[in-house]
Design a protein around this motif. Structure first.
Motif, PDB file in Angstrom:
ATOM      1  N   SER A  73      -0.821   8.133   1.816  1.00 16.46           N
ATOM      2  CA  SER A  73      -2.188   7.822   1.102  1.00 16.46           C
ATOM      3  C   SER A  73      -3.013   8.991   1.224  1.00 16.46           C
ATOM      4  CB  SER A  73      -2.863   6.636   1.651  1.00 16.46           C
ATOM      5  OG  SER A  73      -2.443   5.445   1.339  1.00 16.46           O
ATOM      6  N   SER A  96       0.821   4.060  -2.600  1.00 19.14           N
ATOM      7  CA  SER A  96       0.347   5.549  -2.196  1.00 19.14           C
ATOM      8  C   SER A  96       1.494   6.368  -2.775  1.00 19.14           C
ATOM      9  CB  SER A  96       0.475   5.305  -0.609  1.00 19.14           C
ATOM     10  OG  SER A  96      -0.439   4.584  -0.126  1.00 19.14           O
ATOM     11  N   CYS A 114      -5.941   0.945  -3.013  1.00 22.05           N
ATOM     12  CA  CYS A 114      -5.214   0.670  -2.036  1.00 22.05           C
ATOM     13  C   CYS A 114      -6.026   0.781  -0.652  1.00 22.05           C
ATOM     14  CB  CYS A 114      -3.939   1.688  -1.849  1.00 22.05           C
ATOM     15  SG  CYS A 114      -2.701   1.511  -2.940  1.00 22.05           S
ATOM     16  N   ARG A 115      -6.890   1.462  -0.493  1.00 18.49           N
ATOM     17  CA  ARG A 115      -7.613   1.327   0.597  1.00 18.49           C
ATOM     18  C   ARG A 115      -8.557   0.223   0.659  1.00 18.49           C
ATOM     19  NH1 ARG A 115     -10.388   1.094   4.828  1.00 18.49           N
ATOM     20  NH2 ARG A 115     -11.829   2.407   5.527  1.00 18.49           N
ATOM     21  N   PRO A 138       0.760  -1.194   0.090  1.00 19.66           N
ATOM     22  CA  PRO A 138       0.096   0.008   0.096  1.00 19.66           C
ATOM     23  C   PRO A 138       0.793   1.279  -0.062  1.00 19.66           C
ATOM     24  CG  PRO A 138      -0.371  -1.150   2.067  1.00 19.66           C
ATOM     25  CD  PRO A 138       0.400  -2.108   1.219  1.00 19.66           C
ATOM     26  N   VAL A 165      -5.471   5.554  -4.693  1.00 20.73           N
ATOM     27  CA  VAL A 165      -5.505   5.537  -3.205  1.00 20.73           C
ATOM     28  C   VAL A 165      -6.484   4.970  -2.808  1.00 20.73           C
ATOM     29  CG1 VAL A 165      -6.089   7.173  -1.254  1.00 20.73           C
ATOM     30  CG2 VAL A 165      -4.414   7.803  -2.991  1.00 20.73           C
ATOM     31  N   PHE A 203      -5.818   3.551   5.557  1.00 18.23           N
ATOM     32  CA  PHE A 203      -5.158   4.800   4.951  1.00 18.23           C
ATOM     33  C   PHE A 203      -3.687   5.049   5.455  1.00 18.23           C
ATOM     34  CE2 PHE A 203      -9.047   6.418   3.244  1.00 18.23           C
ATOM     35  CZ  PHE A 203      -9.021   6.445   1.633  1.00 18.23           C
TER      36      PHE A 203
END
Length: 175
Positions: A126, A57, A115-116, A53, A112, A122
């Motif tokens: 991010s 990010s 990835c979340r 992540p 973002v 987060f």
């Protein structure tokens, strides 16, 4: 029985998980009966999954910064005293930069959010990327909305100039 490390089901009488090789609780009881902590398995943390992540990010952060820079260039150039609102090609360049800023902002926002969704959280990078992406989108929309009327006016003036040149050529050819 289910493996505490990988979570897959395997036979109760097995000493080791056939999928990941981790010792089962029953094997640990027989192996270290004197140690009370031997019955508990400490889960290992896969560090490579934690970095994913952050990498996504960072990509989102870089893309959102590029989009914001393109949009700021557009805003600065259109407010500059040397900016010629009648120059159609310059207006086209400004609208292209604003659209690049908009697309970068939207792309960073999507990265973002993916990835979340994928990692469930987060991180700081991010959040910064998300904020910069939203700023890039807002500034880009403002730039596009303010440049479109100027672009249409300069296009009309360009057409008038081309028509005047064509008429001049026709008149010269008649003389």
């Amino acid at each position: 029985m289910y493996c505490v490390k990988c979570g897959k089901e395997f036979p109760d009488e097995a000493s080791y998980c056939p999928y990941c090789g981790d010792a089962t609780l029953t094997a640990a009881k027989h192996h270290n009966a004197a140690d009370p902590l031997a019955n508990y398995h400490t889960p290992t943390i896969n560090r490579s999954e934690e970095k994913k992540p952050v990498n996504g990010s960072f990509v989102a952060l870089i893309i959102s910064v590029i989009g914001t820079i393109c949009t700021i260039i557009t805003l600065i150039n259109t407010k500059d005293y040397r900016y010629d609102k009648d120059d159609y090609h310059q207006n086209q360049l400004m609208i292209v930069l604003a659209i690049i800023g908009l697309l970068c902002g939207i792309g960073a926002l999507i990265i973002v959010l993916v990835c979340r969704k994928k990692y469930g959280t987060f991180n700081t990078v991010s959040m910064v990327a998300l904020i910069i992406a939203i700023i890039a989108i807002g500034l880009s929309l403002y730039s596009i909305i303010s440049i479109i009327p100027i672009l249409s006016q300069s296009y009309e003036q360009l057409k008038v100039k081309q028509t005047a040149k064509e008429l001049d050529e026709i008149l010269r050819s008649l003389n």
